[in-house]
Scaffold this motif. Structure first.
Motif, short mmCIF file in Angstrom:
data_model
loop_
_atom_site.label_atom_id
_atom_site.label_comp_id
_atom_site.label_asym_id
_atom_site.label_seq_id
_atom_site.Cartn_x
_atom_site.Cartn_y
_atom_site.Cartn_z
N ARG A 178 -0.41 -0.94 -5.05
CA ARG A 178 -0.64 -2.05 -5.81
C ARG A 178 -0.51 -3.21 -5.03
N LEU A 179 -0.06 -3.46 -3.90
CA LEU A 179 -0.02 -4.54 -2.94
C LEU A 179 -1.26 -4.52 -2.44
N GLY A 180 -1.86 -3.40 -1.90
CA GLY A 180 -3.15 -3.37 -1.39
C GLY A 180 -4.27 -4.01 -2.12
N TRP A 181 -4.09 -3.61 -3.52
CA TRP A 181 -5.09 -4.30 -4.37
C TRP A 181 -4.85 -5.77 -4.43
N LEU A 182 -3.78 -6.21 -4.63
CA LEU A 182 -3.46 -7.65 -4.63
C LEU A 182 -3.93 -8.50 -3.51
N THR A 183 -3.82 -7.77 -2.28
CA THR A 183 -4.48 -8.23 -1.12
C THR A 183 -5.98 -8.44 -0.94
N HIS A 184 -6.27 -7.28 -1.50
CA HIS A 184 -7.84 -7.19 -1.77
C HIS A 184 -8.46 -8.47 -2.74
N ILE A 213 -13.15 -1.14 -9.05
CA ILE A 213 -13.31 0.05 -8.73
C ILE A 213 -12.00 0.43 -8.05
N HIS A 214 -11.39 -0.45 -7.00
CA HIS A 214 -10.09 -0.33 -6.54
C HIS A 214 -9.02 -0.51 -7.38
#
Length: 99
Positions: free
Chosen positions: A24-30, A66-67
């Protein structure tokens, strides 16, 4: 329930929770990087009298979507529920003499 099994279960749950949060944090960073870059490109285009970067926004937006879907599927437990359902289906096909 013995202590070893409880400790193993606790570790598994902790590992799964950490993986979900990381995803989830990866998506928020993205998403934050997307907003910063597209915002910067838009500001640059606006100040120079050029067209907004629609192509970049749409292309990268598709990748972000998609992410996001991947995060939704893994973070909601959908994958785990599907695996459990498939396991049950396969066990039902084996019959009572297979173990």
């Amino acid at each position: 329930m013995n202590t070893t099994h409880t400790t193993d279960l606790s570790r598994d749950l902790d590992r799964q929770a950490r993986r979900t949060v990381k995803t989830r944090l990866g998506w928020l960073t993205h998403a934050a990087v997307y907003l910063a870059v597209i915002g910067g490109l838009s500001l640059l285009a606006y100040t120079n009298g050029r067209h907004l970067p629609v192509g970049a926004a749409l292309g990268w937006g598709l990748a972000l979507a998609i992410h996001g879907l991947r995060v939704l599927v893994t973070g909601s437990g959908l994958r785990e529920r599907m695996v459990q359902a498939e396991r049950q289906r396969l066990q039902g096909q084996q019959g009572p003499h297979s173990a």
